[in-house]
Design an enzyme around this catalytic site. Structure first.
Site, PDB file in Angstrom:
ATOM      1  CG  ASN A 294      -1.936 -13.639  -5.142  1.00 36.45           C
ATOM      2  OD1 ASN A 294      -1.739 -12.493  -4.747  1.00 36.45           O
ATOM      3  ND2 ASN A 294      -2.229 -14.631  -4.327  1.00 36.45           N
TER       4      ASN A 294
ATOM      5  CD  GLU B 143      -1.213 -11.313   6.352  1.00 36.87           C
ATOM      6  OE1 GLU B 143      -1.463 -12.502   6.075  1.00 36.87           O
ATOM      7  OE2 GLU B 143      -1.406 -10.829   7.484  1.00 36.87           O
TER       8      GLU B 143
ATOM      9  CB  CYS C 136      -0.748 -16.780  -0.094  1.00 40.27           C
ATOM     10  SG  CYS C 136      -2.233 -16.017   0.555  1.00 40.27           S
TER      11      CYS C 136
ATOM     12  CD  GLU D 106      -3.311  -7.848   5.929  1.00 42.51           C
ATOM     13  OE1 GLU D 106      -3.606  -8.769   5.157  1.00 42.51           O
ATOM     14  OE2 GLU D 106      -2.819  -6.768   5.554  1.00 42.51           O
TER      15      GLU D 106
HETATM   16  P1  NAD Z   1       6.623  -9.998  -4.482  1.00 38.30           P
HETATM   17  O1  NAD Z   1       7.185 -10.125  -3.125  1.00 38.30           O
HETATM   18  O2  NAD Z   1       7.531 -10.185  -5.629  1.00 38.30           O
HETATM   19  O3  NAD Z   1       5.930  -8.586  -4.707  1.00 38.30           O
HETATM   20  C1  NAD Z   1       4.889  -8.105  -3.883  1.00 38.30           C
HETATM   21  C2  NAD Z   1       4.894  -6.594  -3.915  1.00 38.30           C
HETATM   22  O4  NAD Z   1       6.095  -6.125  -3.322  1.00 38.30           O
HETATM   23  C3  NAD Z   1       4.861  -5.993  -5.309  1.00 38.30           C
HETATM   24  O5  NAD Z   1       4.077  -4.821  -5.290  1.00 38.30           O
HETATM   25  C4  NAD Z   1       6.314  -5.648  -5.558  1.00 38.30           C
HETATM   26  O6  NAD Z   1       6.500  -4.614  -6.482  1.00 38.30           O
HETATM   27  C5  NAD Z   1       6.742  -5.212  -4.177  1.00 38.30           C
HETATM   28  N1  NAD Z   1       8.181  -5.301  -3.908  1.00 38.30           N
HETATM   29  C6  NAD Z   1       9.088  -6.151  -4.448  1.00 38.30           C
HETATM   30  N2  NAD Z   1      10.308  -5.914  -3.944  1.00 38.30           N
HETATM   31  C7  NAD Z   1      10.177  -4.899  -3.056  1.00 38.30           C
HETATM   32  C8  NAD Z   1      11.068  -4.216  -2.190  1.00 38.30           C
HETATM   33  N3  NAD Z   1      12.357  -4.528  -2.133  1.00 38.30           N
HETATM   34  N4  NAD Z   1      10.583  -3.243  -1.408  1.00 38.30           N
HETATM   35  C9  NAD Z   1       9.273  -2.931  -1.416  1.00 38.30           C
HETATM   36  N5  NAD Z   1       8.386  -3.531  -2.220  1.00 38.30           N
HETATM   37  C10 NAD Z   1       8.823  -4.511  -3.022  1.00 38.30           C
HETATM   38  O7  NAD Z   1       5.410 -11.034  -4.524  1.00 38.30           O
HETATM   39  P2  NAD Z   1       4.517 -11.416  -5.778  1.00 38.30           P
HETATM   40  O8  NAD Z   1       5.352 -12.280  -6.683  1.00 38.30           O
HETATM   41  O9  NAD Z   1       3.846 -10.214  -6.299  1.00 38.30           O
HETATM   42  O10 NAD Z   1       3.375 -12.311  -5.084  1.00 38.30           O
HETATM   43  C11 NAD Z   1       3.501 -13.680  -4.869  1.00 38.30           C
HETATM   44  C12 NAD Z   1       3.869 -13.971  -3.443  1.00 38.30           C
HETATM   45  O11 NAD Z   1       2.945 -13.352  -2.561  1.00 38.30           O
HETATM   46  C13 NAD Z   1       3.806 -15.459  -3.105  1.00 38.30           C
HETATM   47  O12 NAD Z   1       4.929 -15.799  -2.334  1.00 38.30           O
HETATM   48  C14 NAD Z   1       2.547 -15.582  -2.267  1.00 38.30           C
HETATM   49  O13 NAD Z   1       2.539 -16.652  -1.374  1.00 38.30           O
HETATM   50  C15 NAD Z   1       2.537 -14.273  -1.556  1.00 38.30           C
HETATM   51  N6  NAD Z   1       1.186 -13.947  -1.104  1.00 38.30           N
HETATM   52  C16 NAD Z   1       0.912 -14.015   0.236  1.00 38.30           C
HETATM   53  C17 NAD Z   1      -0.379 -13.752   0.696  1.00 38.30           C
HETATM   54  C18 NAD Z   1      -0.724 -13.820   2.164  1.00 38.30           C
HETATM   55  O14 NAD Z   1      -1.805 -13.368   2.544  1.00 38.30           O
HETATM   56  N7  NAD Z   1       0.109 -14.392   3.005  1.00 38.30           N
HETATM   57  C19 NAD Z   1      -1.381 -13.403  -0.224  1.00 38.30           C
HETATM   58  C20 NAD Z   1      -1.056 -13.355  -1.570  1.00 38.30           C
HETATM   59  C21 NAD Z   1       0.228 -13.614  -2.000  1.00 38.30           C
END
Ligand code: NAD
Length: 500
Positions: A149, A247, A285, A467
């Site tokens: 995002n 996060e 998020c 963080e």
């Molecule tokens: P995601 O969890 O699908 O993927 C995030 C990252 O993790 C990607 O690089 C992905 O390839 C990797 N990943 C996926 N499965 C994995 C595994 N089993 N082992 C290791 N790595 C793995 O999330 P997304 O769809 O890319 O992002 C959206 C989500 O992120 C939403 O839920 C949003 O709320 C959250 N988000 C949180 C914050 C925060 O600061 N709290 C900030 C931005 C986004």
């Protein structure tokens, strides 16, 4: 068409098996790049390179590490327009947003941690028995896993403090948005980073991401992404006791008090809430996804908010007049549409939006894109699924409340605890809310205003750890107590950074 490559041990290369992932511009659905679909073999090579580079990087004077980050920031700044364009086509977000938020913040992250690591004071305590000091010893290879995002913004938010603190890095950006991290890797080579200090491996989460998390030579994992992924990472890391920062998702409440809607204040509150709910198509998020409105202010506030949302321009991310671009993918659009259908079947009433944007009203260039109208829904119980689960799109619900205690109970009544915003002109009341909201950040009459020194993060299903500022730097280092006996109290080492 760009060919994204991994950066491993200072060299750009494809995945060892040659597999690729096709990368699309979600605003046009046209293919814009291929990225390596890396395997455990590529991850091994990257971790090996990072582990080999670690001792020399750790032993560099902290000023030298800081200097590398500053040089990298200079190069991103030099090419900031290119970065902004690439970030926009990779994500579908408005170019204006990439220009004003994503790229400036990525530069600020690099510069901030370059400074912060120099400014941390050595911790030392003098007593009659002698002197106790805390040395912060970098952990080793840090895995930095980031989502789609805010690609460069969040990737730099992780790799910059890791490198500043003396760790070496294997980054794993989202496979959906690999472009800006690849460009950053190119600039890191240009900046002269020693080989192996920053490695970037592209690929799918369950394959290369999981291999990175499980790798025995990875010392710590900083992850931003979905709650389910975070849980699986925490489980995978547990047997080896790797340090993990998570996060995760949110279901953030915005609490709108009657005094924030009285008189002229209403315009700023409406504007603030529209921004909090719909920036980046609701894919931040921290976006406000549940808007809690004091019942006495409902009739004054809600129609104004609906009218403001109706005026938001959804369209070509390249146009300067565009407020909302496309969602991250056609697949994600289907998920958001299904969530709205589910809300309607739960009794929700759509006040504005509610569906995909009719392609006939979109400029021809982006007719195939994943555009969803900003949507407000009311008439749902706080316990309804739509008020409990993260949608991560341009969809927010409206919920009335009568008392502050009720608002606090609703706001705290999900499994998430990332952030909240309170829109209130009475400071004592706003502060009471801030004290009672069970989440990592509370914004008052504001949203996403960030001081990078201040910790940010979530509680419960929104994450683990913080963080920002010294919290980030401390995550990447082991505190070691060094206790001197009474004869050693005079030492020149009492000055300088704690991050040796
Ligand atoms: P995601 O969890 O699908 O993927 C995030 C990252 O993790 C990607 O690089 C992905 O390839 C990797 N990943 C996926 N499965 C994995 C595994 N089993 N082992 C290791 N790595 C793995 O999330 P997304 O769809 O890319 O992002 C959206 C989500 O992120 C939403 O839920 C949003 O709320 C959250 N988000 C949180 C914050 C925060 O600061 N709290 C900030 C931005 C986004």
């Amino acid at each position: 068409m760009r060919v994204v490559q991994n950066l491993i041990d200072g060299a750009f290369q494809g995945a060892s098996g040659g597999a690729i992932i096709n990368v699309f511009d979600p605003a046009t659905l046209g293919q814009i790049a291929t990225a390596p679909d890396s395997t455990a073999h590529d991850v091994d090579a990257a971790v090996e390179a990072a582990a080999n580079a670690f001792p020399a990087w750790r032993d560099l004077p902290v000023k030298a590490r800081s200097g590398f980050l500053d040089r990298l920031a200079d190069l991103v700044e030099r090419d900031s327009e290119e970065f902004a364009r690439v970030e926009s086509i990779d994500t579908g977000k408005p170019l204006s947003l990439a220009r004003s938020l994503d790229i400036p913040r990525a530069i600020a992250n690099l510069r901030f941690f370059a400074r912060e690591v120099l400014d941390t004071e050595l911790e030392a305590y003098e007593t009659a028995q002698g002197r106790a000091m805390v040395r912060r010893r970098p952990l080793g290879v840090a895995a930095c896993i980031s989502p789609w995002n805010l690609p460069l913004y969040l990737f730099t938010w992780k790799m910059a403090p890791a490198l500043a603190a003396g760790c070496t890095v294997v980054g794993k950006p989202s496979e959906v948005t690999p472009l800006s991290a690849w460009m950053l890797a190119q600039r890191a080579v240009e900046a002269g980073f020693p080989r192996g200090v920053l490695n970037v491996v592209h690929g799918r989460g369950p394959l290369s991401g999981a291999a990175l998390v499980a790798h025995p030579r990875v010392a710590c994992i900083t992850f931003t992404g979905g709650t389910m992924t975070g849980e699986s990472i925490a489980r995978a890391a547990a047997p080896s006791f790797k340090r993990v920062a998570l996060e995760l998702g949110g279901k953030n409440a915005a609490i709108v008090c009657a005094d924030a809607v009285a008189g002229d204040a209403v315009d700023a509150t409406v504007e603030g809430i529209a921004r909090a709910a719909f920036t980046n198509q609701g894919q931040v998020c921290h976006c406000a996804s549940r808007i809690l409105v004091e019942r006495s202010a409902w009739d004054r506030f809600v129609p104004r908010l609906v009218a403001r949302v109706r005026r938001l321009q959804v369209g070509d991310p390249m146009e300067s007049t565009t407020d909302l671009g496309s969602l991250i993918s056609a697949q994600h659009l289907l998920k958001v549409a299904a969530a709205v259908e589910a809300a309607i079947s739960e009794g929700g009433r759509v006040l504005v939006g509610g569906s995909r944007v009719d392609s006939a009203v979109l400029p021809e260039r982006v007719r195939g894109g994943a555009f969803f109208a900003p949507t407000l829904i009311d008439s749902l119980a706080p316990t309804a699924r739509s008020n409990q689960e993260e949608i991560f799109g341009p969809v927010a619900t409206l919920i009335p409340f009568d008392t502050d205690d009720e608002a606090i109970a609703i706001a705290n009544g999900t499994r998430y605890g990332l952030s909240a915003s309170v829109w209130c002109r009475t400071d004592t009341r706003a502060q009471r809310f801030a004290g009672a909201l069970d989440c990592g950040t509370v914004w008052i009459n504001s949203w996403m205003v960030r001081d990078l020194r201040v910790p940010i993060g979530g509680v419960r299903a929104s994450g683990l750890g913080r963080e920002g500022g010294t919290e980030s730097l401390r995550f990447f280092a082991e505190p070691v107590a060094v206790v001197h006996g009474p004869r050693e109290v005079t030492s020149p080492q009492l000055q300088g950074s704690t991050h040796a």
